[in-house]
Design an enzyme around this catalytic site. Structure first.
Site, PDB file in Angstrom:
ATOM      1  N   GLY A 108       0.799  -1.214   0.000  1.00  0.00           N
ATOM      2  CA  GLY A 108       0.000   0.000   0.000  1.00  0.00           C
ATOM      3  C   GLY A 108       0.830   1.260   0.000  1.00  0.00           C
ATOM      4  O   GLY A 108       0.390   2.297  -0.507  1.00  0.00           O
ATOM      5  N   GLU A 122       2.465  -8.406  -1.801  1.00  0.00           N
ATOM      6  CA  GLU A 122       1.201  -9.001  -1.351  1.00  0.00           C
ATOM      7  C   GLU A 122       1.119 -10.493  -1.631  1.00  0.00           C
ATOM      8  O   GLU A 122       0.455 -11.237  -0.900  1.00  0.00           O
ATOM      9  CB  GLU A 122       0.016  -8.279  -2.023  1.00  0.00           C
ATOM     10  CG  GLU A 122      -0.235  -6.865  -1.531  1.00  0.00           C
ATOM     11  CD  GLU A 122       0.578  -5.814  -2.280  1.00  0.00           C
ATOM     12  OE1 GLU A 122       0.297  -4.610  -2.124  1.00  0.00           O
ATOM     13  OE2 GLU A 122       1.504  -6.193  -3.040  1.00  0.00           O
TER      14      GLU A 122
END
Length: 300
Positions: free
Chosen positions: A151, A174
């Protein structure tokens, strides 16, 4: 087939015309508007960020040092609120978003979202509101030092310009958590560095350093760690020194290249250029050039 092509062409032309109409209305709105007496809507303080002015630049510093600036919902709420406040503040011409020397943002807050189920994510449209950072009208600059992962990398890519210090590291890890990037990592990254390099980062979770990021086109330049904020704020204040409507229209026109094909993009660019001849700043800028003096912008 011809009907399909005609329909597609009409749709693109309609979007282009809509954009041009919006830009023209925005120029008209700026007429008669003062850019000298705005009051800031910034909160006195925020839980997860620091927000202040530096000259004509707004400065937002992510401030969760114990969590390496991990992005939680509260932090993004703070960033978006401060960004919108600076966006409405007529004394601010550009916004810088930064973190700490150790981490711009080391990713999303895994503890916050690990227990969520599908329906919670779907009903709440998780991360949708985070994308509001990319909707700020004024130019945004990400000043990145240390880790910009997951993020954090996605937040940086929402900004218009990315400047990295030599210690910066970028990645979309991720896949190591059993998920994929969910806040633009699979979409903005490929537009910045191309499919092959984006695919490698997303599928392997590998990080790249600042110089690789510059070579790949992810960041515009790399500066020494100690000079990062000086360079970012210098750029923000330089951008702020120009006609605000012209800067806003330049940003919108460059971003339109993501959505339009080349022919429609060039047409949109020309029409925006034509519309600027209704602005006082166009008259002043060209007159100042001819008279060999600094322009005195009216921002309208």
């Amino acid at each position: 087939m011809a009907a399909v092509i005609s329909s597609c062409t009409l749709n693109v032309s309609f979007r282009c015309a809509t954009r041009m109409g919006y830009a023209a209305r925005r120029v008209a709105t700026n007429h008669g508007r003062s850019f000298s007496s705005a009051t800031s809507d910034l909160k006195p303080s925020y839980e997860y960020i620091l927000a202040e002015k530096n000259g004509s630049a707004g400065l937002i510093t992510l401030n969760r040092p114990k969590a390496l600036n991990a992005l939680c919902d509260g932090l993004l709420d703070d960033v978006i609120h401060a960004s919108r406040a600076f966006d409405k503040d007529d004394s601010v011409g550009a916004i810088v978003i930064t973190g700490s020397k150790k981490a711009f943002a080391a990713g999303a807050d895994i503890k916050e979202m690990s227990s969520r189920d599908y329906m919670q994510c779907y009903i709440n449209n998780q991360f949708e509101s985070w994308g509001d950072v990319a909707k700020i009208n004024k130019p945004t600059i990400a000043a990145i030092s240390g880790y910009a992962l997951g993020g954090g990398c996605e937040l940086a890519m929402m900004c218009d310009i990315m400047i990295a210090s030599e210690s910066a590291k970028f990645g979309q890890p991720e896949i190591t958590l059993g998920v994929i990037p969910g806040c633009g990592g699979t979409q903005r990254l490929i537009r910045a560095i191309g499919k092959a390099k984006a695919m490698e980062m997303v599928l392997s979770g590998n990080m790249i350093d600042a110089h690789q990021a510059e070579r790949d086109g992810l960041v515009c330049r790399v500066v020494p760690d100690d000079n990062l904020m000086e360079e970012a704020l210098k750029l923000a204040n330089k951008i702020s020194s120009f006609s605000r409507p012209a800067v806003a229209m330049a940003k919108e026109t460059v971003n339109s290249a993501y959505e339009l094909n080349l022919a429609e993009g060039l047409r949109f660019e020309r029409r925006i250029f034509h519309s600027m001849f209704s602005m006082e700043d166009q008259k002043e800028g060209m007159k100042a050039f001819i008279e060999k003096r600094p322009a005195e912008w009216k921002h309208k």
